[in-house]
Write an enzyme that holds these catalytic residues in place. Structure first.
Site, PDB file in Angstrom:
ATOM      1  N   HIS A 190       1.057  -1.220   0.375  1.00  0.00           N
ATOM      2  CA  HIS A 190       0.020   0.072   0.056  1.00  0.00           C
ATOM      3  C   HIS A 190       1.254   1.784   0.482  1.00  0.00           C
ATOM      4  O   HIS A 190       1.853   1.202   1.006  1.00  0.00           O
ATOM      5  CB  HIS A 190      -0.726  -0.320   1.255  1.00  0.00           C
ATOM      6  CG  HIS A 190      -1.947   1.816   1.206  1.00  0.00           C
ATOM      7  ND1 HIS A 190      -3.264   1.630   0.506  1.00  0.00           N
ATOM      8  CD2 HIS A 190      -1.484   2.422   1.928  1.00  0.00           C
ATOM      9  CE1 HIS A 190      -3.566   2.663   0.964  1.00  0.00           C
ATOM     10  NE2 HIS A 190      -2.624   3.293   1.616  1.00  0.00           N
ATOM     11  N   ASN A 220      -4.167   7.771 -12.158  1.00  0.00           N
ATOM     12  CA  ASN A 220      -4.778   9.567 -10.974  1.00  0.00           C
ATOM     13  C   ASN A 220      -4.191   9.518  -9.950  1.00  0.00           C
ATOM     14  O   ASN A 220      -4.235   8.282  -8.792  1.00  0.00           O
ATOM     15  CB  ASN A 220      -6.502   8.972 -10.692  1.00  0.00           C
ATOM     16  CG  ASN A 220      -7.071   8.624 -12.706  1.00  0.00           C
ATOM     17  OD1 ASN A 220      -6.611   9.716 -13.540  1.00  0.00           O
ATOM     18  ND2 ASN A 220      -7.936   8.283 -12.265  1.00  0.00           N
ATOM     19  N   HIS A 256      -4.937   4.212  -3.008  1.00  0.00           N
ATOM     20  CA  HIS A 256      -3.970   3.039  -2.719  1.00  0.00           C
ATOM     21  C   HIS A 256      -3.505   3.329  -4.160  1.00  0.00           C
ATOM     22  O   HIS A 256      -4.740   2.850  -5.599  1.00  0.00           O
ATOM     23  CB  HIS A 256      -5.061   1.783  -2.274  1.00  0.00           C
ATOM     24  CG  HIS A 256      -3.773   0.801  -2.667  1.00  0.00           C
ATOM     25  ND1 HIS A 256      -3.820  -0.514  -1.698  1.00  0.00           N
ATOM     26  CD2 HIS A 256      -3.030   0.521  -3.652  1.00  0.00           C
ATOM     27  CE1 HIS A 256      -2.736  -1.555  -2.136  1.00  0.00           C
ATOM     28  NE2 HIS A 256      -2.926  -1.186  -2.888  1.00  0.00           N
ATOM     29  N   HIS A 270      -2.794   3.016  -8.405  1.00  0.00           N
ATOM     30  CA  HIS A 270      -3.519   1.673  -9.121  1.00  0.00           C
ATOM     31  C   HIS A 270      -3.102   1.828 -10.283  1.00  0.00           C
ATOM     32  O   HIS A 270      -3.260   3.408 -10.849  1.00  0.00           O
ATOM     33  CB  HIS A 270      -4.684   1.285  -8.430  1.00  0.00           C
ATOM     34  CG  HIS A 270      -6.112   2.588  -8.885  1.00  0.00           C
ATOM     35  ND1 HIS A 270      -6.089   3.196  -7.635  1.00  0.00           N
ATOM     36  CD2 HIS A 270      -6.560   3.165  -9.467  1.00  0.00           C
ATOM     37  CE1 HIS A 270      -7.208   3.889  -7.853  1.00  0.00           C
ATOM     38  NE2 HIS A 270      -7.201   3.572  -8.724  1.00  0.00           N
ATOM     39  N   HIS A 320      -5.163   1.991 -14.409  1.00  0.00           N
ATOM     40  CA  HIS A 320      -6.233   1.309 -14.690  1.00  0.00           C
ATOM     41  C   HIS A 320      -6.149   0.990 -16.594  1.00  0.00           C
ATOM     42  O   HIS A 320      -4.864   1.398 -16.948  1.00  0.00           O
ATOM     43  CB  HIS A 320      -7.112   2.328 -15.351  1.00  0.00           C
ATOM     44  CG  HIS A 320      -7.829   2.955 -14.062  1.00  0.00           C
ATOM     45  ND1 HIS A 320      -8.638   2.901 -13.703  1.00  0.00           N
ATOM     46  CD2 HIS A 320      -7.566   4.019 -13.108  1.00  0.00           C
ATOM     47  CE1 HIS A 320      -9.510   3.721 -12.769  1.00  0.00           C
ATOM     48  NE2 HIS A 320      -8.532   3.940 -12.333  1.00  0.00           N
TER      49      HIS A 320
END
Length: 113
Positions: free
Chosen positions: A48, A88, A99, A101, A103
């Site tokens: 994380h 983002n 957290h 990530h 896409h």
């Protein structure tokens, strides 16, 4: 290290169900529940951290690992002709889960907006 109050950490731990398409000891890839393309996957590191600016050297290596794995994962999930990656960063960019990530969007010709 996972955070108890993080949505993606709960998905990683199996406390919240997801449609997994890939998992190993470093990352999880699952289908987005609100897809913006025919194929919309989320690649999440199992460590994380919120933002690229928060990365330490180990997490930067983890991100490199993820970027190396994503092309084959995308191809195996309907993005043989190409895909778009989006990360983002912050509220102004539309980040809603803090957290980090990635896409993965594809499976169709994507508009350029």
């Amino acid at each position: 290290m996972l955070k108890e109050d993080c949505l993606f950490c709960k998905i990683i731990e199996g406390k919240i169900p997801s449609t997994k398409v890939y998992e190993d000891d470093k990352m999880l890839v699952f289908k987005d529940i609100e897809p913006k393309a025919k194929v919309h996957l989320l690649a999440v590191p199992k460590d994380h951290f919120k933002l690229l600016a928060d990365m330490n050297a180990s997490q930067a290596e983890l991100l490199k690992y993820m970027l190396e794995k994503i092309p084959s994962i995308a191809a195996e999930n309907g993005c043989e002709k190409g895909f778009r990656l989006v990360i983002n960063q912050g509220e102004d960019a539309g980040q809603s889960v803090f957290h980090l990530h990635i896409h993965i969007l594809g499976g169709q010709t994507l508009p350029w907006e």
